[in-house]
Design an enzyme around this catalytic site. Structure first.
Site, PDB file in Angstrom:
ATOM      1  CE  LYS A   1      -4.453   0.758  -0.020  1.00  0.00           C
ATOM      2  NZ  LYS A   1      -5.498  -0.095  -0.604  1.00  0.00           N
TER       3      LYS A   1
HETATM    4  P1  NAD Z   1     -13.200   7.476  -3.743  1.00  0.00           P
HETATM    5  O1  NAD Z   1     -12.239   8.534  -3.389  1.00  0.00           O
HETATM    6  O2  NAD Z   1     -13.576   7.238  -5.161  1.00  0.00           O
HETATM    7  O3  NAD Z   1     -14.597   7.687  -2.938  1.00  0.00           O
HETATM    8  C1  NAD Z   1     -14.646   7.824  -1.555  1.00  0.00           C
HETATM    9  C2  NAD Z   1     -16.039   8.305  -1.146  1.00  0.00           C
HETATM   10  O4  NAD Z   1     -16.094   8.380   0.289  1.00  0.00           O
HETATM   11  C3  NAD Z   1     -16.398   9.701  -1.644  1.00  0.00           C
HETATM   12  O5  NAD Z   1     -17.788   9.791  -1.909  1.00  0.00           O
HETATM   13  C4  NAD Z   1     -16.030  10.598  -0.463  1.00  0.00           C
HETATM   14  O6  NAD Z   1     -16.756  11.830  -0.475  1.00  0.00           O
HETATM   15  C5  NAD Z   1     -16.426   9.708   0.678  1.00  0.00           C
HETATM   16  N1  NAD Z   1     -15.706  10.018   1.913  1.00  0.00           N
HETATM   17  C6  NAD Z   1     -14.400  10.369   2.053  1.00  0.00           C
HETATM   18  N2  NAD Z   1     -14.107  10.609   3.346  1.00  0.00           N
HETATM   19  C7  NAD Z   1     -15.262  10.396   4.038  1.00  0.00           C
HETATM   20  C8  NAD Z   1     -15.614  10.498   5.408  1.00  0.00           C
HETATM   21  N3  NAD Z   1     -14.719  10.911   6.317  1.00  0.00           N
HETATM   22  N4  NAD Z   1     -16.896  10.185   5.763  1.00  0.00           N
HETATM   23  C9  NAD Z   1     -17.797   9.798   4.839  1.00  0.00           C
HETATM   24  N5  NAD Z   1     -17.525   9.705   3.515  1.00  0.00           N
HETATM   25  C10 NAD Z   1     -16.274  10.010   3.131  1.00  0.00           C
HETATM   26  O7  NAD Z   1     -12.598   6.144  -3.067  1.00  0.00           O
HETATM   27  P2  NAD Z   1     -12.916   4.641  -3.447  1.00  0.00           P
HETATM   28  O8  NAD Z   1     -11.883   4.188  -4.410  1.00  0.00           O
HETATM   29  O9  NAD Z   1     -14.354   4.494  -3.752  1.00  0.00           O
HETATM   30  O10 NAD Z   1     -12.575   3.913  -2.066  1.00  0.00           O
HETATM   31  C11 NAD Z   1     -13.517   3.861  -0.993  1.00  0.00           C
HETATM   32  C12 NAD Z   1     -13.081   2.798  -0.011  1.00  0.00           C
HETATM   33  O11 NAD Z   1     -12.995   1.545  -0.701  1.00  0.00           O
HETATM   34  C13 NAD Z   1     -11.713   2.993   0.630  1.00  0.00           C
HETATM   35  O12 NAD Z   1     -11.761   2.490   1.965  1.00  0.00           O
HETATM   36  C14 NAD Z   1     -10.799   2.132  -0.206  1.00  0.00           C
HETATM   37  O13 NAD Z   1      -9.654   1.718   0.501  1.00  0.00           O
HETATM   38  C15 NAD Z   1     -11.716   0.967  -0.500  1.00  0.00           C
HETATM   39  N6  NAD Z   1     -11.348   0.189  -1.690  1.00  0.00           N
HETATM   40  C16 NAD Z   1     -11.271   0.766  -2.918  1.00  0.00           C
HETATM   41  C17 NAD Z   1     -10.948  -0.017  -4.024  1.00  0.00           C
HETATM   42  C18 NAD Z   1     -10.919   0.545  -5.426  1.00  0.00           C
HETATM   43  O14 NAD Z   1     -10.763  -0.245  -6.366  1.00  0.00           O
HETATM   44  N7  NAD Z   1     -11.104   1.832  -5.618  1.00  0.00           N
HETATM   45  C19 NAD Z   1     -10.653  -1.382  -3.857  1.00  0.00           C
HETATM   46  C20 NAD Z   1     -10.741  -1.942  -2.579  1.00  0.00           C
HETATM   47  C21 NAD Z   1     -11.097  -1.137  -1.513  1.00  0.00           C
END
Ligand code: NAD
Length: 422
Positions: free
Chosen positions: A112
């Site tokens: 990471k």
């Molecule tokens: P992203 O940046 O596209 O979206 C994140 C969303 O969460 C946004 O709507 C943002 O406004 C909201 N957010 C941010 N901080 C917040 C808070 N403090 N309280 C409430 N909402 C909040 O990110 P993503 O890629 O969708 O990732 C979201 C989660 O999924 C993360 O935990 C990430 O580690 C996990 N994840 C992502 C992927 C991927 O392929 N993108 C894969 C596995 C896990």
């Protein structure tokens, strides 16, 4: 096991280690392997400057890259831009990537990375300069055969393009396989953007089947409306579920009758938040988690369901799109309440699975159709879900413990086979 003071010792790191310790005790893991797995194999902390747009100010920021385990193949893991990024968080996320890849049978160890910034505070050009400088600071650690970054919170396809370009400039030729989650034009995979959300929804469908719950008409609440949450909401809606609540960083909206997802998407695209969205109840992110629903999908950040609110969670299925949204104490409360928790290391593994497909396609320079990508993803997710659910059922344990057992066992067996050098 007594541990000296560790540089990465934070709340999130302790959660990841507590999960490992619980599993290690259950499977009677070899002490030496256990000790090795509790800490990262390699961790790099960098501080680097970048120019602000006025070309007068220079700011300095911190960046991280952690590789938890090099035993299984190259390492793999996202890059996060967030104010909460530190060595402990990066290490915990790298550990979870190790188990996730092992559960899915992917030939990677966990990694990471991240930069401690609020990306919304910078222009596109500033983000580009930060990304390129960060890439050159960690360049010796990454590569298609070494360690392959991908997007995470606060980063996206554009970020991956800048990393790919910076790396390729240094090597003197295009190296698409150095990152995944790239745009299609430079070697990305069809279906990657939706992959994590699709994987989450596949686990929800499997859970519904197992519990005898109809997905059609089931109420779904989604925290976080980004790449993962936005897609999960859309796909759940397409399957006939009633998405009753969504939120982003600024708060959420709730309509017990079901939201019009087309309108929600258009509004969010235009306004960048749900503020002033008409004809619905406005809720905080905390309130959203406690809404009555059949399916709850936390898809924003970690540490959202804790001992303080776990007792008020009213869903039947909790599918973790985000990494680490549920604490260990909350897990126990939810288990006693009979909530079916699909853990992050299984539920959100669709992202790394299609990242693996992308890496394979880049290596072969032979690209698959979207149907092939989605079909293979769903097949692998279903197989992993059924495997973990079968283990959980036979041992009378929760899915997280079963998933951890599967992941840690695979890694431990590989370590035992490879032996200790020298
Ligand atoms: P992203 O940046 O596209 O979206 C994140 C969303 O969460 C946004 O709507 C943002 O406004 C909201 N957010 C941010 N901080 C917040 C808070 N403090 N309280 C409430 N909402 C909040 O990110 P993503 O890629 O969708 O990732 C979201 C989660 O999924 C993360 O935990 C990430 O580690 C996990 N994840 C992502 C992927 C991927 O392929 N993108 C894969 C596995 C896990």
């Amino acid at each position: 096991m007594a541990t000296p003071k560790l540089e990465w010792d934070t709340t999130m790191y302790r959660l990841a280690v507590a999960q490992l310790d619980k599993t290690a005790a259950l499977i009677e893991l070899d002490d030496n392997i256990w000790e090795r797995l509790r800490t990262p194999q390699r961790a790099l902390v960098v501080s680097f400057p970048f120019r602000r747009d006025n070309y007068v100010e220079v700011d300095t920021v911190f960046g991280y890259r952690v590789q938890h385990l090099l035993t299984m193949g190259p390492t793999k893991g996202g890059i996060r831009y967030d104010v909460g990024v530190d060595l402990g968080e990066t290490t915990a996320l790298a550990m979870w990537m190790t188990w996730k890849c092992a559960i899915m049978g992917l030939p990677f160890g966990g990694a990471k990375g991240g930069v401690r910034i609020d990306p919304r505070g910078f222009s596109e050009q500033e983000l580009q300069r930060i990304t390129r400088r960060y890439t050159s600071e960690i360049i010796d650690m990454i590569g298609p055969d070494r360690d392959i970054p991908a997007p995470d919170l606060g980063t996206n396809e554009q970020t991956m393009s800048w990393i790919m370009d910076t790396y390729s400039q240094q090597k003197g030729h295009a190296v698409p396989g150095v990152v995944t989650g790239k745009p299609i034009e430079i070697g990305g995979s069809l279906g990657r953007r939706e992959a994590t959300g699709r994987g989450v929804v596949t686990c929800v469908v499997e859970s519904c089947r197992q519990l005898g719950l109809a997905i059609d008409g089931a109420r779904v609440a989604v925290q976080g409306y980004g790449q993962v949450g936005g897609t999960a909401a859309k796909l759940a809606g397409e399957l006939g579920a009633r998405v009753v609540a969504v939120s982003d960083l600024h708060g959420g909206i709730h309509d017990p009758g079901g939201l019009d997802l087309g309108k929600v998407e258009a509004w969010h695209r235009e306004h960048g938040s749900f503020r002033d969205y008409p004809g619905v109840d406005h809720v905080t992110n905390g309130e959203l988690l406690e809404l009555p629903c059949e399916i709850l999908i936390p898809a924003a950040i970690q540490n959202q369901i804790t001992h303080e609110n776990a007792d008020r969670i009213r869903c039947r299925i909790l599918a973790e799109g985000a990494n680490g949204p549920t604490t260990l104490e909350a897990d126990e409360i939810l288990w006693k309440k009979g909530v079916h928790v699909v853990p992050d290391i299984l539920a959100n593994a669709g992202g790394v699975t299609v990242s693996y497909f992308e890496w394979v396609q880049d290596a072969q320079q032979f690209f698959w159709t979207e149907e092939e990508v989605n079909g293979r993803l769903i097949q692998i997710m279903q197989r992993a879900y059924q495997d973990i659910a079968g283990l959980a059922g036979s041992r009378g344990i929760d899915l997280r413990t079963a998933a951890m057992m599967r992941g840690v066992r695979r890694v431990a067996e590989a370590k035992r086979r490879r032996g200790v050098f020298p």
